[in-house]
Motif scaffolding. Structure first.
Motif, PDB file in Angstrom:
ATOM      1  N   GLY A 134       0.823  -1.140  -0.177  1.00 21.83           N
ATOM      2  CA  GLY A 134       0.405   0.163   0.335  1.00 21.83           C
ATOM      3  C   GLY A 134       0.885   1.247  -0.198  1.00 21.83           C
ATOM      4  N   ARG A 135       0.341   2.265  -0.430  1.00 18.91           N
ATOM      5  CA  ARG A 135       1.234   3.349  -0.296  1.00 18.91           C
ATOM      6  C   ARG A 135       1.450   4.554   1.296  1.00 18.91           C
ATOM      7  NH1 ARG A 135      -1.633   5.580  -4.777  1.00 18.91           N
ATOM      8  NH2 ARG A 135      -3.540   4.758  -4.102  1.00 18.91           N
ATOM      9  N   GLN A 136       2.086   5.065   1.941  1.00 21.45           N
ATOM     10  CA  GLN A 136       1.608   6.047   2.924  1.00 21.45           C
ATOM     11  C   GLN A 136       2.698   7.329   2.406  1.00 21.45           C
ATOM     12  OE1 GLN A 136       4.213   3.551   5.682  1.00 21.45           O
ATOM     13  NE2 GLN A 136       2.381   1.495   4.727  1.00 21.45           N
ATOM     14  N   TYR A 137       2.351   8.268   3.687  1.00 21.94           N
ATOM     15  CA  TYR A 137       2.985   9.873   3.177  1.00 21.94           C
ATOM     16  C   TYR A 137       3.187  10.278   4.845  1.00 21.94           C
ATOM     17  CZ  TYR A 137       3.956  15.018   2.689  1.00 21.94           C
ATOM     18  OH  TYR A 137       4.613  15.706   2.220  1.00 21.94           O
ATOM     19  N   PHE A 138       4.426  10.384   4.999  1.00 25.11           N
ATOM     20  CA  PHE A 138       4.379  10.854   6.301  1.00 25.11           C
ATOM     21  C   PHE A 138       5.427  12.470   6.214  1.00 25.11           C
ATOM     22  CE2 PHE A 138       4.729   6.154   6.603  1.00 25.11           C
ATOM     23  CZ  PHE A 138       4.486   5.656   8.398  1.00 25.11           C
ATOM     24  N   ARG A 139       4.556  13.141   6.757  1.00 19.76           N
ATOM     25  CA  ARG A 139       5.572  14.727   7.189  1.00 19.76           C
ATOM     26  C   ARG A 139       5.835  14.900   8.261  1.00 19.76           C
ATOM     27  NH1 ARG A 139       2.121  19.837   5.316  1.00 19.76           N
ATOM     28  NH2 ARG A 139       2.107  19.078   2.672  1.00 19.76           N
ATOM     29  N   ASP A 140       6.617  15.493   7.742  1.00 18.21           N
ATOM     30  CA  ASP A 140       7.346  16.430   9.817  1.00 18.21           C
ATOM     31  C   ASP A 140       7.468  15.263  10.760  1.00 18.21           C
ATOM     32  OD1 ASP A 140       7.518  18.658   8.343  1.00 18.21           O
ATOM     33  OD2 ASP A 140       5.898  19.399   8.572  1.00 18.21           O
ATOM     34  N   CYS A 141       7.339  13.987  10.320  1.00 16.71           N
ATOM     35  CA  CYS A 141       7.436  12.864  11.711  1.00 16.71           C
ATOM     36  C   CYS A 141       8.496  12.980  12.429  1.00 16.71           C
ATOM     37  CB  CYS A 141       7.260  11.588  11.471  1.00 16.71           C
ATOM     38  SG  CYS A 141       4.823  11.983  10.664  1.00 16.71           S
ATOM     39  N   TYR A 142       8.675  12.102  13.193  1.00 17.43           N
ATOM     40  CA  TYR A 142       9.928  11.556  14.301  1.00 17.43           C
ATOM     41  C   TYR A 142       9.695  10.283  14.203  1.00 17.43           C
ATOM     42  CZ  TYR A 142      13.526  10.461  18.366  1.00 17.43           C
ATOM     43  OH  TYR A 142      14.026  10.075  18.885  1.00 17.43           O
ATOM     44  N   LYS A 174       4.518  13.607  -5.670  1.00 15.70           N
ATOM     45  CA  LYS A 174       3.333  13.458  -6.730  1.00 15.70           C
ATOM     46  C   LYS A 174       3.146  11.803  -7.726  1.00 15.70           C
ATOM     47  CE  LYS A 174       0.620  17.947  -6.724  1.00 15.70           C
ATOM     48  NZ  LYS A 174       0.498  18.843  -7.739  1.00 15.70           N
ATOM     49  N   ASN A 175       4.409  11.701  -8.123  1.00 12.05           N
ATOM     50  CA  ASN A 175       4.732  10.928  -8.838  1.00 12.05           C
ATOM     51  C   ASN A 175       5.318   9.465  -8.237  1.00 12.05           C
ATOM     52  OD1 ASN A 175       5.823   9.779 -11.418  1.00 12.05           O
ATOM     53  ND2 ASN A 175       7.652   9.582 -11.023  1.00 12.05           N
ATOM     54  N   VAL A 176       5.826   9.881  -7.240  1.00  5.53           N
ATOM     55  CA  VAL A 176       5.938   8.403  -6.200  1.00  5.53           C
ATOM     56  C   VAL A 176       4.979   7.619  -6.004  1.00  5.53           C
ATOM     57  CG1 VAL A 176       6.649   7.528  -4.110  1.00  5.53           C
ATOM     58  CG2 VAL A 176       8.499   8.771  -5.687  1.00  5.53           C
ATOM     59  N   LEU A 177       3.408   8.567  -5.390  1.00  2.51           N
ATOM     60  CA  LEU A 177       2.296   7.778  -4.931  1.00  2.51           C
ATOM     61  C   LEU A 177       1.265   8.185  -5.544  1.00  2.51           C
ATOM     62  CD1 LEU A 177       2.902   9.547  -1.207  1.00  2.51           C
ATOM     63  CD2 LEU A 177       3.458   7.375  -2.109  1.00  2.51           C
ATOM     64  N   LYS A 178       1.233   8.067  -7.296  1.00  4.41           N
ATOM     65  CA  LYS A 178       0.536   8.465  -7.842  1.00  4.41           C
ATOM     66  C   LYS A 178      -0.153   7.263  -8.498  1.00  4.41           C
ATOM     67  CE  LYS A 178       3.355   8.944 -12.746  1.00  4.41           C
ATOM     68  NZ  LYS A 178       3.092   9.519 -13.288  1.00  4.41           N
ATOM     69  N   THR A 179       0.653   6.050  -8.374  1.00  3.63           N
ATOM     70  CA  THR A 179       0.080   4.483  -8.845  1.00  3.63           C
ATOM     71  C   THR A 179      -0.177   3.730  -7.612  1.00  3.63           C
ATOM     72  OG1 THR A 179       1.544   4.258 -10.095  1.00  3.63           O
ATOM     73  CG2 THR A 179       1.136   2.430  -9.654  1.00  3.63           C
ATOM     74  N   THR A 180      -1.096   3.131  -7.720  1.00  7.06           N
ATOM     75  CA  THR A 180      -1.554   1.852  -7.183  1.00  7.06           C
ATOM     76  C   THR A 180      -0.375   0.953  -6.533  1.00  7.06           C
ATOM     77  OG1 THR A 180      -2.671   0.638  -8.424  1.00  7.06           O
ATOM     78  CG2 THR A 180      -3.886   2.130  -7.148  1.00  7.06           C
ATOM     79  N   TYR A 181      -0.497   0.160  -5.657  1.00  5.13           N
ATOM     80  CA  TYR A 181      -0.072  -1.322  -5.461  1.00  5.13           C
ATOM     81  C   TYR A 181      -0.311  -2.273  -6.143  1.00  5.13           C
ATOM     82  CZ  TYR A 181       3.942  -2.678  -2.396  1.00  5.13           C
ATOM     83  OH  TYR A 181       5.475  -3.476  -1.992  1.00  5.13           O
ATOM     84  N   SER A 182      -1.580  -2.620  -6.601  1.00  3.34           N
ATOM     85  CA  SER A 182      -1.553  -3.343  -7.402  1.00  3.34           C
ATOM     86  C   SER A 182      -1.559  -3.940  -8.299  1.00  3.34           C
ATOM     87  CB  SER A 182      -3.362  -3.181  -7.723  1.00  3.34           C
ATOM     88  OG  SER A 182      -3.374  -1.981  -9.002  1.00  3.34           O
ATOM     89  N   PRO A 201      -1.687  -5.526 -11.729  1.00  2.00           N
ATOM     90  CA  PRO A 201      -0.748  -4.514 -11.958  1.00  2.00           C
ATOM     91  C   PRO A 201      -1.126  -3.304 -11.686  1.00  2.00           C
ATOM     92  CG  PRO A 201      -2.094  -4.922 -13.947  1.00  2.00           C
ATOM     93  CD  PRO A 201      -2.364  -6.404 -13.160  1.00  2.00           C
ATOM     94  N   PRO A 202      -0.057  -2.633 -11.573  1.00  2.30           N
ATOM     95  CA  PRO A 202      -0.486  -1.572 -10.866  1.00  2.30           C
ATOM     96  C   PRO A 202      -1.530  -0.486 -11.758  1.00  2.30           C
ATOM     97  CG  PRO A 202       1.686  -1.243 -10.347  1.00  2.30           C
ATOM     98  CD  PRO A 202       1.386  -2.427 -11.915  1.00  2.30           C
ATOM     99  N   PHE A 203      -1.921   0.246 -11.528  1.00  2.30           N
ATOM    100  CA  PHE A 203      -2.542   2.060 -11.996  1.00  2.30           C
ATOM    101  C   PHE A 203      -2.570   2.867 -11.083  1.00  2.30           C
ATOM    102  CE2 PHE A 203      -6.354   0.979  -9.211  1.00  2.30           C
ATOM    103  CZ  PHE A 203      -7.336   1.467  -9.498  1.00  2.30           C
ATOM    104  N   VAL A 204      -2.597   4.487 -12.825  1.00  3.30           N
ATOM    105  CA  VAL A 204      -2.587   5.640 -11.663  1.00  3.30           C
ATOM    106  C   VAL A 204      -3.769   6.172 -11.246  1.00  3.30           C
ATOM    107  CG1 VAL A 204      -1.941   8.045 -12.543  1.00  3.30           C
ATOM    108  CG2 VAL A 204      -0.775   6.148 -13.580  1.00  3.30           C
ATOM    109  N   ASP A 205      -3.803   6.054 -10.303  1.00  7.15           N
ATOM    110  CA  ASP A 205      -5.326   7.078  -9.539  1.00  7.15           C
ATOM    111  C   ASP A 205      -5.009   8.601  -9.151  1.00  7.15           C
ATOM    112  OD1 ASP A 205      -3.820   6.693  -7.042  1.00  7.15           O
ATOM    113  OD2 ASP A 205      -5.366   5.672  -6.181  1.00  7.15           O
ATOM    114  N   ASN A 206      -3.523   8.825  -9.061  1.00  6.12           N
ATOM    115  CA  ASN A 206      -3.071  10.234  -8.552  1.00  6.12           C
ATOM    116  C   ASN A 206      -3.913  10.171  -7.518  1.00  6.12           C
ATOM    117  OD1 ASN A 206      -1.407  10.760 -11.509  1.00  6.12           O
ATOM    118  ND2 ASN A 206      -3.589  11.218 -11.880  1.00  6.12           N
ATOM    119  N   TRP A 207      -3.240   9.413  -5.996  1.00  2.08           N
ATOM    120  CA  TRP A 207      -3.938  10.143  -4.824  1.00  2.08           C
ATOM    121  C   TRP A 207      -2.045  11.375  -4.940  1.00  2.08           C
ATOM    122  CZ3 TRP A 207      -0.745   7.965  -0.721  1.00  2.08           C
ATOM    123  CH2 TRP A 207      -0.899   8.592   0.868  1.00  2.08           C
ATOM    124  N   ASN A 208      -2.945  11.978  -3.904  1.00  2.00           N
ATOM    125  CA  ASN A 208      -2.617  13.363  -3.988  1.00  2.00           C
ATOM    126  C   ASN A 208      -2.187  13.499  -1.987  1.00  2.00           C
ATOM    127  OD1 ASN A 208      -1.158  15.375  -3.011  1.00  2.00           O
ATOM    128  ND2 ASN A 208      -1.686  16.792  -4.748  1.00  2.00           N
TER     129      ASN A 208
END
Length: 340
Positions: free
Chosen positions: A174-182, A314-322, A324-331
């Motif tokens: 799956g996809r994850q995003y961490f900002r300003d975390c410790y 935007k480029n790293v997280l734009k594609t699903t983990y399925s 084959p993967p497909f682009v859903d442009n998750w931001n």
């Protein structure tokens, strides 16, 4: 002005003043759907109770506010509890903690919890967003002991802390995003197969074989991306940046400041020379004492400026983990912007 007229005037003034008071004193609608407070001043006293109260398969976002307190509980966000926002009052004072670990006996099964089941917090639902929360495994240096187990796609963490030792943080497919975390830990304290972008985060190592142990799938383009991060540690030359839990592990550090906690070689093949041909490890513009640009192992990739440009959120997280993967442009920033 006669007495009747005066009384009518006074009555009219009272009616007008009451009307104005009613308008100005009308309570504003809370921006939180649920409030958690240990002292009973909220809707629930535990985070798990709040999660349980959210209707299943709800499409609109549910916002849960957590007041300061140490919440000793194992928390599970189920697979059908989606789009939940969890906001803490203060990241230093809102702590979700427990002390299970891999070899600790589970009273239900009479067997050890195992690594994945040792977690304090399980995030299985999709679209989870946490802000100002500390997730902790308080069991200490007793082997594998997760603070958080993230299985749901599109998980976001902002200004959060993750405390533990070995295997602090696990991310599944799956996809994850961490900002300003410790994030702190010892051996492999960031591990799993997820595609995860770490943005301006601090990684604090207490020593051990490696900071990361990625198991990225071969068909997935991006694994762990650390951008504009900082690495600190409790000693000198006490760890490496990564070792491949699976052959196609993908990890990149971009514009990251590294202390001397990092060993000069930087990376480890986990005792398998064949991993050197498949692991996708790279760095760009590493700085600090621990960067050692001329002493890294020969089998990692040093990115050019143009190659580094590919590692944007935007480029790293734009594609699903399925597959084959497909682009859903998750931001993920679209969700973060809702709670500025």
């Amino acid at each position: 002005m006669n007495k009747i007229t005066v009384l009518k005037y006074i009555l009219l003034c009272l009616i007008v003043s009451q009307s104005l008071f009613a308008q100005t004193s009308k309570p504003k609608k809370s921006k939180y759907n649920i409030v958690v407070a240990q002292d009973g001043s909220g809707n629930y006293k535990t985070v798990q109770e709040a999660f349980d109260a959210v209707p299943k398969l709800k499409s609109e976002r549910t916002v849960i506010f957590v007041k300061n307190g140490t919440y000793k509980e194992v928390v599970t966000l189920e697979t059908d509890k989606n789009n939940i926002t969890l906001i803490g009052e203060d990241v230093e004072k809102v702590i979700i903690t427990y002390d299970n670990y891999s070899s600790k006996i589970n009273p239900v099964t009479n067997k050890g919890y195992g690594t994945s089941n040792s977690s304090t917090c399980f995030i299985i639902g999709t679209g989870f967003y946490a802000k100002n929360i500390t997730f902790e495994n308080a069991s200490g240096p007793v082997g594998q002991a997760l603070a958080i187990n993230i299985q749901g796609d599109k998980a976001i963490f902002q200004n959060c802390k993750f405390l533990g030792f070995q295997d602090t943080m696990y991310g599944a497919d799956g996809r994850q995003y961490f900002r300003d975390c410790y994030i702190e830990g010892s051996t492999d304290f960031i591990f799993g197969s997820s595609t995860t972008f770490f943005d301006n985060c601090t990684l604090h190592t207490k020593g051990g074989s490696a900071i990361t142990a990625a198991s990225t799938k071969e068909y997935v383009n991006f694994g762990y991306v650390f951008s504009n991060c900082k690495i600190t540690g409790t000693g000198s030359h006490i760890t490496t940046l990564g070792r491949p839990w699976r052959p196609y592990a993908a990890v990149v550090f971009i514009n990251t400041e590294m202390s001397d906690a990092i060993k000069p070689a930087g990376w480890n093949n986990w005792g398998k020379v064949e991993n050197e041909a498949t692991a996708r490890y790279s760095e760009y513009n590493s700085s600090g004492i621990g960067a050692y640009p001329n002493e890294r192992v020969s089998w990692i990739k040093k990115l050019t400026a143009n190659q580094a440009k590919l590692y944007k959120v935007k480029n790293v997280l734009k594609t699903t983990y399925s597959n084959p993967p497909f682009v859903d442009n998750w931001n993920p920033n679209k969700v973060i912007d809702l709670y500025k």
